[in-house]
Design a protein around this motif. Structure first.
Motif, PDB file in Angstrom:
ATOM      1  N   MET A 132       1.828   1.827  -3.440  1.00  0.00           N
ATOM      2  CA  MET A 132       0.686   2.375  -4.194  1.00  0.00           C
ATOM      3  C   MET A 132       0.495   3.859  -3.895  1.00  0.00           C
ATOM      4  N   GLU A 163       0.513   5.743  -7.159  1.00  0.00           N
ATOM      5  CA  GLU A 163      -0.849   6.082  -7.605  1.00  0.00           C
ATOM      6  C   GLU A 163      -1.311   7.468  -7.160  1.00  0.00           C
ATOM      7  N   LEU A 184       0.831  -1.202   0.000  1.00  0.00           N
ATOM      8  CA  LEU A 184       0.000   0.000   0.000  1.00  0.00           C
ATOM      9  C   LEU A 184       0.869   1.258   0.000  1.00  0.00           C
ATOM     10  N   ARG A 239      -8.422   0.346  -2.375  1.00  0.00           N
ATOM     11  CA  ARG A 239      -7.581  -0.130  -1.269  1.00  0.00           C
ATOM     12  C   ARG A 239      -7.773   0.708  -0.011  1.00  0.00           C
ATOM     13  N   PRO A 244      -7.988   4.257  -8.513  1.00  0.00           N
ATOM     14  CA  PRO A 244      -7.468   2.915  -8.211  1.00  0.00           C
ATOM     15  C   PRO A 244      -7.159   2.700  -6.731  1.00  0.00           C
ATOM     16  N   ILE A 245      -6.721   3.749  -6.071  1.00  0.00           N
ATOM     17  CA  ILE A 245      -6.332   3.548  -4.674  1.00  0.00           C
ATOM     18  C   ILE A 245      -7.537   3.581  -3.732  1.00  0.00           C
ATOM     19  N   ILE A 264      -5.792   6.413   3.457  1.00  0.00           N
ATOM     20  CA  ILE A 264      -5.015   5.161   3.544  1.00  0.00           C
ATOM     21  C   ILE A 264      -3.900   5.241   4.584  1.00  0.00           C
TER      22      ILE A 264
END
Lengths: 321, 273
Positions: free
Chosen positions: A40, A44, A37, B239, B235-236, B208
């Motif tokens: 990411m 991202e 993560l 998650r 996209p994140i 996140i």
């Protein structure tokens, strides 16, 4: 000049690195908790944000320098000529009235809006516009584009279109994806390269239209190229990040000081300075200790508006470059 | 100012082709039978508290399923566009609105139309006051008392503050709510405590790096493609999950009035599972 180039290059690298790494504490904590993560987060979220700050800032700086060279006027810039508000209008019409809010559709709408604004400005203000004429025409263009944007949102099927569009119209680099980055980066790269190639012609234009034509430059074609390339790059960036003001005004002024007042040669330095300014503004908006992220357009306007007033005063007292 | 109000009154009267001197307020003690609402939030109160025969018009927003759970009942009534001019021809004997844009109260007074202009509720007590005010204006006090009793019962049986679970209310585009606002008060009735936030929007990075234990996700206009919904497709975002995600019916949170009671009861059951 070499030292300045090295400094600007180092500044770009530092701006990118800081945007990727800060805030460091939360990044390290996430990598420790969930390395995948954490990766990411870097790829991202922070990569598109850092790259868009540099790219959009560069685009505004370069377009500002090119438009100022074209109009032979230091007050011409994408926001003051109505280019960004025209782009915002195009994107709003496509997304909220026609219902196509994908990045390609919005970028196309924004480019069309920016192009329409610049062409209308050329028609209204003339080729080598006086400052007052240019400002009045730009003001009229911005006001009209702003009013039409409000009308488009008022007529939109969604009753909450205003709220949906508000934070985007104020300008934001947060939470953009790699796909959105690609839709801004491709047109902006074409535009930046194209404008940089026009630098010699714009330098000759500063000597006068007759001189430039006697040196073999086709002025009508040059105007179309500057207008189309500026609209392409600024429009695509506005579609993804919203309207961010004043970078396109401030960066070229500093850049021309580095290049001895040559407007064409100032395009690349203006792009670098614009990238640094927007990157710095984004870092301030993210890291300042007021407990929340501020719209980046507000920050650039708070810095840029006093600068604009300073520029007007300098012009009144004989500032020529 | 007076001249402006006079001209407004004349234009409104002309819009309705109707003489302003004609009395429209119901006689004392009588129920109003041509009630119009000029706001989605008063639509919900009117549809919940009035006898359907009393309703003359509601706003076009309440005809839409995306905006209110009461849309099927609302569609039985004429739609207006939220302005006095659009309802004058209906000869209303009571107008309900919220936050009184312009000088609606003054114009309505000059036209002889009783108007109830509710303040935007900031607390659950304000919600109760609005229910009582509208029920009183409709001469439907027992119905209002029943509605307030349902809300009171919900408040009386709310989980203790210490037992409430930390959660983050999340809408499209990262929209969230204040820990001190009315939304948070309704959340507390469901056993949830809105966590401290960084303004009215949450960034994905914040979500996140510091995930909430519970994500209370609004489904408001989830089927409609918009920039706000696009944010949820990042996209994140897939998650950026909390330990637990609970979906809430977003349209009920727009006005946070009576339709919230059912939603809080549902949420309470879901939180307890």
């Amino acid at each position: 000049v070499t030292a300045a180039r090295i400094l600007l290059g180092a500044g770009l690298l530092a701006g990118f690195a800081l945007s990727m790494l800060l805030p460091l504490e939360s990044l390290l904590a996430l990598i420790e908790r969930d390395p995948e993560l954490g990766g990411m987060l870097l790829i991202e979220l922070r990569l598109p944000r850092a790259a868009l700050a540099l790219l959009y800032g560069a685009m505004l700086g370069a377009a500002g320098a090119a438009i100022q060279a074209l109009f032979a006027n230091p007050l011409a810039s994408p926001d003051l000529t109505g280019t960004t508000s025209g782009a915002a209008l195009g994107a709003v019409v496509v997304a909220y009235l026609l219902g196509a809010s994908g990045p390609f559709a919005m970028a196309s709408g924004a480019v069309a809006g920016a192009l329409g604004s610049l062409l209308l400005l050329l028609a209204l203000a003339g080729r080598r516009a006086e400052t007052a004429t240019l400002l009045l025409a730009g003001l009229a263009m911005s006001a009209m584009a702003g009013a039409l944007t409000t009308l488009a949102l008022a007529l939109a099927p969604s009753p909450f279109a205003f709220y949906d569009a508000y934070s985007w119209l104020m300008g934001s680099l947060a939470d953009r994806s790699l796909t959105q980055l690609a839709f801004a980066a491709a047109p902006a790269a074409v535009s930046l390269i194209g404008l940089a190639r026009l630098a010699p012609a714009l330098d000759r234009l500063s000597l006068g239209e007759e001189v430039a034509e006697s040196l073999g430059y086709k002025l009508a074609r040059l105007r179309v190229q500057v207008v189309c390339l500026s609209a392409l790059g600024v429009g695509a960036c506005v579609a993804i990040c919203g309207a961010i003001g004043f970078i396109g005004l401030v960066a070229p002024v500093f850049a021309r000081r580095m290049t001895g007042g040559h407007p064409g040669r100032a395009i690349i330095p203006a792009a670098v300075i614009g990238a640094l300014l927007l990157s710095a503004a984004d870092l301030v908006s993210r890291l300042a200790p007021w407990g929340r992220t501020l719209p980046i357009g507000v920050l650039t306007a708070l810095i840029g508006a006093p600068f604009f007033l300073w520029l007007v005063v300098r012009m009144r007292t004989g500032f020529s470059r | 100012m007076r001249a402006f109000a006079f001209l407004s009154a004349i234009s409104l009267a002309l819009a309705g082709c109707w003489a302003p001197s004609e009395p429209h307020a119901p006689a004392a003690g009588q129920r109003p039978m041509r009630v119009v609402s000029l706001n989605l939030c008063t639509d919900e109160l009117l549809l919940s508290l009035a006898d359907p025969a009393q309703i003359a018009s509601v706003t076009h927003l309440s005809h839409r399923e995306e905006e209110t759970a009461l849309a099927p009942a609302a569609r039985a009534h004429t739609a207006n566009d939220g302005t006095l001019a659009s309802v004058v021809a209906l000869r209303p004997d009571l107008v309900l609105t919220v936050g009184g844009a312009g000088d609606r109260a003054g114009i309505a007074r000059r036209l002889g139309i009783p108007l109830v202009d509710l303040p935007y509720p900031q607390t659950l007590e304000d919600v109760e006051r609005s229910i009582r005010t509208v029920a009183g204006a409709l001469r439907r006090e027992p119905t209002g008392t029943q509605a307030v009793a349902r809300l009171s019962a919900l408040r009386a049986t709310a989980p203790a503050q210490a037992q409430a679970q930390d959660a983050l209310w999340l809408g499209g585009g990262g929209r969230t709510v204040s820990p001190d606002g009315l939304e948070a008060a309704w959340m507390r009735l469901a056993g949830l405590r809105q966590i401290e936030d960084r303004g009215d929007r949450v960034e994905l990075e914040h979500l996140i790096t510091d995930p909430p234990p519970i994500l209370l996700r609004s489904d408001y206009r989830a089927g409609q493609y918009s920039r706000d919904q696009q944010w949820l497709g990042h996209p994140i975002a897939a998650r950026a999950r909390a330990a637990r995600t609970i979906v809430t019916e977003g349209r009920r949170w727009t006005c946070m009035g009576l339709p919230m009671i059912e939603e809080v009861e549902r949420l309470r059951r879901e939180v307890a599972q």
